[in-house]
Design an enzyme around this catalytic site. Structure first.
Site, short mmCIF file in Angstrom:
data_model
loop_
_atom_site.label_atom_id
_atom_site.label_comp_id
_atom_site.label_asym_id
_atom_site.label_seq_id
_atom_site.Cartn_x
_atom_site.Cartn_y
_atom_site.Cartn_z
N LYS A 208 68.54 27.84 70.19
CA LYS A 208 68.98 29.24 70.27
C LYS A 208 70.12 29.51 69.30
O LYS A 208 70.20 30.60 68.72
CB LYS A 208 69.38 29.60 71.70
CG LYS A 208 68.18 29.59 72.62
CD LYS A 208 68.31 30.50 73.81
CE LYS A 208 66.96 30.57 74.51
NZ LYS A 208 66.97 31.29 75.76
N LYS B 57 55.67 25.44 72.98
CA LYS B 57 55.44 26.15 74.26
C LYS B 57 55.36 27.66 74.05
O LYS B 57 55.97 28.21 73.13
CB LYS B 57 56.52 25.79 75.28
CG LYS B 57 57.86 26.41 75.02
CD LYS B 57 58.71 26.49 76.29
CE LYS B 57 59.84 27.47 76.06
NZ LYS B 57 60.34 28.19 77.20
N LYS C 171 59.01 33.60 75.39
CA LYS C 171 59.32 35.04 75.32
C LYS C 171 59.88 35.41 73.96
O LYS C 171 59.70 36.53 73.51
CB LYS C 171 60.43 35.36 76.32
CG LYS C 171 60.03 35.47 77.74
CD LYS C 171 61.32 35.69 78.51
CE LYS C 171 61.08 35.75 79.98
NZ LYS C 171 62.35 35.61 80.71
P1 ATP Z 1 62.66 31.56 75.87
O1 ATP Z 1 61.53 30.77 75.35
O2 ATP Z 1 63.01 32.76 75.09
O3 ATP Z 1 63.83 30.73 76.28
P2 ATP Z 1 61.15 31.54 78.22
O4 ATP Z 1 59.81 32.04 77.86
O5 ATP Z 1 61.38 30.07 78.32
O6 ATP Z 1 62.17 32.19 77.23
P3 ATP Z 1 62.74 31.91 80.59
O7 ATP Z 1 63.27 33.14 81.24
O8 ATP Z 1 63.72 31.04 79.89
O9 ATP Z 1 61.56 32.23 79.59
O10 ATP Z 1 61.98 31.03 81.69
C1 ATP Z 1 61.66 31.45 83.00
C2 ATP Z 1 60.92 30.33 83.69
O11 ATP Z 1 59.64 30.13 83.07
C3 ATP Z 1 61.61 28.97 83.63
O12 ATP Z 1 61.48 28.32 84.87
C4 ATP Z 1 60.87 28.23 82.56
O13 ATP Z 1 60.91 26.82 82.76
C5 ATP Z 1 59.46 28.76 82.74
N1 ATP Z 1 58.70 28.70 81.49
C6 ATP Z 1 59.05 29.25 80.30
N2 ATP Z 1 58.11 29.04 79.37
C7 ATP Z 1 57.14 28.33 79.97
C8 ATP Z 1 55.87 27.80 79.53
N3 ATP Z 1 55.46 27.98 78.28
N4 ATP Z 1 55.10 27.12 80.42
C9 ATP Z 1 55.52 26.95 81.69
N5 ATP Z 1 56.70 27.42 82.18
C10 ATP Z 1 57.49 28.10 81.34
#
Ligand code: ATP
Ligand code: LTN
Length: 333
Positions: A114, A194, A197
């Site tokens: 980040k 992965k 968002k």
């Molecule tokens: P960013 O990638 O921008 O950090 P994010 O997509 O990881 O955002 P978060 O709000 O950080 O979103 O995550 C919310 C929840 O979703 C957390 O418990 C995280 O572990 C889970 N999560 C995020 N991405 C994935 C994924 N690709 N597969 C499974 N679980 C996920």
């Protein structure tokens, strides 16, 4: 208070919620509501560690709350609130920061990623300490998250143990709850990273509120491989394996069963099947979301914050005492 164990988790109100968030974390939030004392939080203080627009943040935190309700977080069974409305999180975070080594924070891969993208600041560096405080301020025993949060959760466990051994038994050591399948849903465009968002390319993910035609389009364009065989192999066939995971989770069928049925199906047809299953699986969530009234959701969140504050204040009274911050003078042994 009930004799159930406590489960806590948080989600940032940044960007829109995608099927990775849903399959990796939110489904478990919903499933754990009956067996645990469940506490769920829209972690808006975490969201300001990267550049943001206050007006957009205000809107997106309400939308995040609405989506949590739409996927099935039930305010009658769970405590749901905005982190910024419960100041005890920030207070405990400060206390925990004094027993956190810089080395531990320096090793956090999410900080590096980040900081490279958005620029660094002290809040972003200290983010995992606030996350530990979120969990410990409620004395949570279990934390449902996707597997990208493992490193952060390890810090929360370490801080719990360190606090307990330094100042006396206070916090449980929280366990991570990660689903066997779906803990890491991959990007549709680059299936070795992965789904996220914050990926600049919206074609990499499917959002819970995407229009059915957008969902179909995203799956049709999903990256696969140059073979013609549907089988599960995360190393050699990450794209197809990711699609199999998604299909299995949305249809509640086993991977073996799906591979048997689709082994010789052309990739194009298979991707249409996955797209349709996801459209169907998300349809009740969409309807629930659009049926929710903003004012009603705001009321739920205000009530949640009041209850969470009362609860966190009860826990903090004992934490403060352990550090020598008793409310009354002259009472220490
Ligand atoms: P960013 O990638 O921008 O950090 P994010 O997509 O990881 O955002 P978060 O709000 O950080 O979103 O995550 C919310 C929840 O979703 C957390 O418990 C995280 O572990 C889970 N999560 C995020 N991405 C994935 C994924 N690709 N597969 C499974 N679980 C996920
Ligand atoms: N860091 C998490 C969000 C988060 C969280 C928490 C998750 C903040 N505080 C406490 C579980 C428990 C993320 O980026 N997904």
């Amino acid at each position: 208070m009930s004799d159930k164990k406590t489960v806590f988790s948080g989600i940032q109100p940044t960007g829109d919620i995608h099927i990775g968030n849903y399959l990796g974390a939110l489904r478990n939030w919903v499933n754990l509501q009956d067996s645990y004392d469940a506490i769920y939080c829209v972690v808006d203080l975490h969201a300001i560690t990267v550049p943001f627009d206050p007006v957009a943040l205000h809107r997106s935190r309400l939308n995040t709350a609405k989506l949590l309700l739409a996927v099935g977080v039930d305010p009658a069974r769970s405590l749901l609130y905005f982190q910024s409305q419960v100041p005890q999180h920030a207070e405990l975070s400060w206390m925990l920061s004094t027993i956190t080594s810089l080395g531990a924070l320096n090793r956090m891969t999410q900080f590096k990623e980040k900081a490279n993208k958005a620029g660094e600041n002290l809040g972003l560096f200290a983010y995992p300490v606030l996350m530990a405080a979120d969990i410990l301020v409620h004395k949570a025993h279990a934390v449902p998250v996707g597997d990208d949060q493992t490193q952060h959760l390890e810090l929360a466990r370490d801080l719990s143990e360190r606090f307990n051994s330094r100042y006396g038994e206070e916090f449980p050591v929280p366990e991570q709850i990660t689903p066997e399948m779906g803990a890491r849903i991959m990007s549709l465009k680059n299936p070795t990273t992965k789904m996220s968002k914050s990926d600049e390319d919206p074609n990499t993910r499917v959002l819970l509120l995407d229009e059915p035609d957008t969902i179909r389009k995203r799956f049709k364009a999903a990256v696969t491989d140059s073979e013609r065989e549907i089988r599960y192999d995360r190393e050699e066939k990450p794209g197809i394996s990711n699609l199999l995971d998604i299909l299995a989770l949305f249809t509640q069928r086993s991977i073996d069963d799906l591979v048997e049925e689709y082994h010789d199906t052309p990739y194009g047809h298979f991707k249409v099947t996955v797209g349709e299953a996801v459209v169907e699986g998300l349809s009740p969530i969409r309807s629930a979301f659009y049926g929710l009234d903003d004012e009603e959701v705001t009321r739920i969140m205000v009530k949640g914050a009041l209850d969470a504050r009362t609860r966190a204040e009860g826990e903090m009274a004992s934490v403060r005492k352990k550090l020598g911050f008793d409310a009354r003078l002259g009472q220490r042994a």
